[in-house]
Motif scaffolding. Structure first.
Motif, PDB file in Angstrom:
ATOM      1  N   GLU A 123     -21.758   2.833   2.851  1.00 47.70           N
ATOM      2  CA  GLU A 123     -22.895   1.723   3.012  1.00 47.70           C
ATOM      3  C   GLU A 123     -22.748   0.626   1.745  1.00 47.70           C
ATOM      4  OE1 GLU A 123     -25.933   3.022   5.371  1.00 47.70           O
ATOM      5  OE2 GLU A 123     -27.437   1.862   4.048  1.00 47.70           O
ATOM      6  N   ALA A 124     -22.930   1.310   0.694  1.00 47.48           N
ATOM      7  CA  ALA A 124     -22.947   0.540  -0.541  1.00 47.48           C
ATOM      8  C   ALA A 124     -21.911  -0.543  -0.879  1.00 47.48           C
ATOM      9  CB  ALA A 124     -22.960   1.322  -1.751  1.00 47.48           C
ATOM     10  N   LEU A 125     -20.446  -0.098  -0.328  1.00 46.98           N
ATOM     11  CA  LEU A 125     -19.479  -1.148  -0.396  1.00 46.98           C
ATOM     12  C   LEU A 125     -19.610  -2.222   0.705  1.00 46.98           C
ATOM     13  CD1 LEU A 125     -16.361   1.102  -0.641  1.00 46.98           C
ATOM     14  CD2 LEU A 125     -17.100  -0.543  -2.223  1.00 46.98           C
ATOM     15  N   ARG A 126     -20.143  -1.662   1.831  1.00 49.06           N
ATOM     16  CA  ARG A 126     -20.418  -2.812   2.866  1.00 49.06           C
ATOM     17  C   ARG A 126     -21.599  -3.742   2.433  1.00 49.06           C
ATOM     18  NH1 ARG A 126     -20.224   2.033   6.435  1.00 49.06           N
ATOM     19  NH2 ARG A 126     -18.233   2.113   7.296  1.00 49.06           N
ATOM     20  N   THR A 127     -22.366  -3.248   1.718  1.00 47.59           N
ATOM     21  CA  THR A 127     -23.460  -4.138   1.323  1.00 47.59           C
ATOM     22  C   THR A 127     -23.181  -5.311   0.356  1.00 47.59           C
ATOM     23  OG1 THR A 127     -23.971  -2.921  -0.783  1.00 47.59           O
ATOM     24  CG2 THR A 127     -25.128  -2.314   1.510  1.00 47.59           C
ATOM     25  N   THR A 128     -21.788  -5.144  -0.122  1.00 46.77           N
ATOM     26  CA  THR A 128     -21.437  -6.372  -0.837  1.00 46.77           C
ATOM     27  C   THR A 128     -20.676  -7.423   0.130  1.00 46.77           C
ATOM     28  OG1 THR A 128     -19.226  -5.105  -1.098  1.00 46.77           O
ATOM     29  CG2 THR A 128     -20.554  -4.678  -2.707  1.00 46.77           C
ATOM     30  N   GLY A 145     -23.073   7.404   2.084  1.00 49.24           N
ATOM     31  CA  GLY A 145     -23.601   6.503   1.145  1.00 49.24           C
ATOM     32  C   GLY A 145     -22.636   5.499   0.216  1.00 49.24           C
ATOM     33  N   PRO A 146     -21.798   5.807  -0.508  1.00 50.24           N
ATOM     34  CA  PRO A 146     -20.832   5.176  -0.880  1.00 50.24           C
ATOM     35  C   PRO A 146     -20.560   4.020  -0.223  1.00 50.24           C
ATOM     36  CG  PRO A 146     -20.469   7.331  -1.836  1.00 50.24           C
ATOM     37  CD  PRO A 146     -21.375   7.384  -0.595  1.00 50.24           C
TER      38      PRO A 146
END
Lengths: 465, 242
Positions: free
Chosen positions: A124-129, A121-122
């Motif tokens: 993927e959250a970074l990749r979304t940036t 989860g965390p």
């Protein structure tokens, strides 16, 4: 040696030589050993950490890289040391490079496994940036797994110090070379001093590891030590040409017909040494583990037994082997006992922890019948702890097969003895063939062990050395 | 800003598609709520928009760029325009608050700058983080460890990270699922307000239809949204900008 002569011979090891002059003279080999370990680990972390991240971030070709690291890890450190001594010459640079290669493979693979187990989860959250792979590594993988990285890094450093002693036994410098020298000169008092120093270093490292896990920033103190080790024991650049020609003289690997005929016997000796050593260790570790379990034995006894286990474990198999070859004589039996003693220290500790970790309710039910401590152990603790104990024992057997291949190099028989002989006689093509055979049987054993564990549904546990 | 046409996403493990021929458009400054029960495909939709799930059919465009065909730098550039607030906020708890918030800038930074920021953050960068934290009402938490914050505070940090990304489209996946009612309303008002004031498109998954109707311009029910019909209440969608 007859049994009657044994106490007299053992007496020759005591008292240790604690004279100021000798202790002062030991400062240099101690520094060499620590410097080799620190320098080798600095290279291993500097290369292994990025490799682990590359594998985890799933860049192209990472599967191949992962398999390469796993394959490289199957070559024992002492075998690599022999190779490095031939290529770079006798001395700490060869030892340090052998450690650097072995631990790069070890650190790279284990770190990759750790990163691959990170919470998705965390990340993927970074990749979304829109973060790049390197940025996801910096802000995600490393902080998420920092604790595990430090734990494994400290454990690897402890192993590297032990390995730095071992590589010294084949000309890698440091305490190992010193120990071989004292044993060859029948100077057993000094050999005891060296073993005591090794146990002391391992004990101090154990404490330092615990400290680093509590205050991770202390790990940065290891960087200057590693940099100093790298600088002091760097391979001589003018020797690079010699190194290349020495390496090319090992290719292609070749075995004469007589040597091929000997291989089944050599492999049989190696496997028998590993199996016998593990069996001896199990026999010794079971009572020692019970006595070390704090929920079973009186506190003072558990403490004393833990000290014994630490000592048995703190002395590497190869060092036990060197002493036992002097004591018992050249041959696989010395290797078997060496593996048994060191593994008893490892398994005794792990068995003790397995006893301490069992569920309390069934144990208390047996205690409620008024059973003695021994009965409680037999009817509750041992059956309840048998699962993890079996996992630890299987891991140990795998490890001992690896160790048995190298014990031969110090006179304990098997494939390692043939490898060492080939090196001593400058039959480098033959030596390379034995290295490949060693790699193949260890890879096979690792693969079989992994498949067996998967089939039995046993979770992986870290194998203590 | 966001255009979805006949989007279908199916998993091999499920007999029916998770999303079946969904069409939807969200304009800049518009806030749209996606409602529906658990498992109806809200999170899958958001992950598909971010390019994290392969689509089976249809087309997703962000700023005119098709997501499915974007790779490498083009995909990174596209993701830079789309900020995501995940249901479990997905922060790196070991990092400090300012480091988590500044992760929103990673898409426009080089790797060396990211490393330098981790080791030695500049005052101007900290001020930028502080401004983002002020917008979500917790500027005093700038240097705290993220793990020490409450669930609500962590959610606000995740929102601040998304704001620092300066996105054209904000995807919020159940951003108030773990918050108390008062805080939930506060957060939704904040998000819708930011969307309308900043010209940012907002797509937000919600469990509670009544909250959706109260704060969002449009409400889409995924259960009946193969053609993404606006829900009844959304025709004259109530808009409460904070």
């Amino acid at each position: 040696m007859s049994a009657g002569a044994l106490p007299g011979f053992l007496g020759e090891f005591l008292p240790p030589d604690l004279s100021i002059g000798y202790l002062e003279a030991l400062a240099r080999p101690v520094m060499q050993t620590l410097g080799m370990a620190a320098g080798g680990m600095l290279i291993a972390c500097a290369v292994g950490l990025p490799l682990g991240l590359v594998i985890a971030t799933g860049a192209a070709g990472t599967r191949l890289l992962y398999e390469l690291l796993a394959g490289l890890r199957a070559i024992p450190d002492l075998t690599l040391a022999i190779l490095c001594v031939v290529v770079f010459g006798i001395g700490p640079p060869a030892g340090m490079l052998a450690l650097a290669i072995f631990y790069t493979a070890m650190v790279g693979k284990v770190f990759a496994d750790l990163f691959l187990s990170a919470e998705p989860g965390p990340l993927e959250a970074l990749r979304t940036t829109g973060a790049s792979r390197a940025q996801v590594a910096l802000f995600g993988y490393i902080p998420l797994k920092l604790k595990d990285l430090l734990t494994h890094g400290c454990y690897s450093f402890e192993c590297a110090v032990r390995a730095a002693v071992i590589v010294g036994a084949v000309g890698g410098g440091g305490l190992g070379t010193e120990l071989v020298g004292t044993l060859n000169a029948f100077d057993y008092h000094r050999a005891t001093t060296l073993i005591l120093i090794l146990v002391l270093i391992m004990s101090l490292l154990d404490k330092a590891s615990a400290l680093i896990r509590r205050a991770p920033r202390l790990v940065f103190l290891l960087f200057p030590a590693g940099a100093a080790g790298l600088w002091l024991y760097r391979p001589d650049l003018v020797a690079i040409g010699h190194a290349l020609s020495a390496f090319s003289s090992m290719l292609p690997p070749r075995l004469p017909a007589a040597a091929i005929a000997r291989i089944p016997r050599l492999l049989g000796e190696t496997v028998a040494t590993a199996a016998g050593g593990t069996a001896l260790a199990v026999v010794l570790a079971l009572p020692l583990g019970l006595a070390a379990a704090r929920n079973l034995a009186p506190s003072a006894l558990a403490q004393a037994i833990r000290l014994v286990l630490e000592t048995l474990r703190g002395v590497p198999e190869v060092v036990w082997g060197l002493v036992l070859v002097s004591l018992i004589g050249i041959g696989p039996f010395a290797g078997l006992v060496a593996l048994g003693l060191h593994s008893a220290g490892v398994l005794g500790k792990l068995y003790g922890e397995s006893f301490e970790n069992v569920r309390l309710a069934p144990v208390q039910a047996i205690e409620a019948t008024g059973a003695t401590r021994l009965s409680v152990a037999c009817f509750a603790l041992v059956p309840l702890a048998s699962g993890p104990m079996a996992v630890h024992t299987l891991f140990r057997l795998e490890w001992n097969l690896r160790a048995a291949t190298v014990l031969g190099m110090i006179g304990a028989g098997g494939i390692g003895e043939a490898l060492y002989e080939a090196q001593q006689l400058f039959f480098y093509r033959e030596m390379m063939a034995y290295i490949l055979i060693t790699w193949a049987i260890i890879s096979l054993s690792d693969g079989l062990g992994q498949r067996l564990r998967q089939r039995l549904g046993w979770a992986e546990v870290p194998a203590l050395r | 800003m966001l255009r979805i046409r006949d989007l279908t996403v199916a998993y091999a493990s499920r007999p029916t598609p998770v999303i079946d021929r969904l069409s939807l458009q969200v304009q800049p400054g518009e806030s749209v709520a996606i409602v529906g029960p658990s498992g109806c495909g809200k999170t899958t939709l958001f992950r598909a928009i971010g390019g994290f799930v392969p689509i089976t059919g249809g087309r997703i465009e962000v700023d005119g760029i098709e997501v499915a065909s974007a790779r490498g730098k083009r995909l990174r550039a596209l993701r830079r325009r789309v900020a995501v607030i995940a249901q479990k906020h997905d922060l790196i708890e070991r990092l400090a608050v300012h480091q988590n918030v500044m992760a929103g800038a990673l898409g426009r930074w080089s790797c060396l700058r990211a490393l330098r920021f981790l080791l030695l953050p500049r005052r101007s960068e900290l001020l930028e983080v502080r401004a983002a934290l002020e917008r979500v009402g917790i500027p005093e938490e700038l240097r705290r460890k993220t793990a020490e914050l409450s669930g609500g505070q962590q959610q606000r940090v995740a929102i601040a990270r998304a704001l620092l990304q300066n996105p054209g489209l904000l995807l919020a996946d159940e951003p108030v699922a773990s918050l108390d009612p008062a805080l939930s309303e506060q957060i939704l008002a904040l998000l819708c307000g930011l969307a309308s004031a900043g010209g940012m498109a907002l797509l937000c998954a919600l469990h509670q239809p009544e909250l959706a109707r109260r704060y969002f311009d449009r409400v889409v029910d995924l259960r009946e949204a193969a053609d993404a019909r606006p829900a009844a209440a959304s025709a004259g969608g109530v808009r409460l900008a904070s």
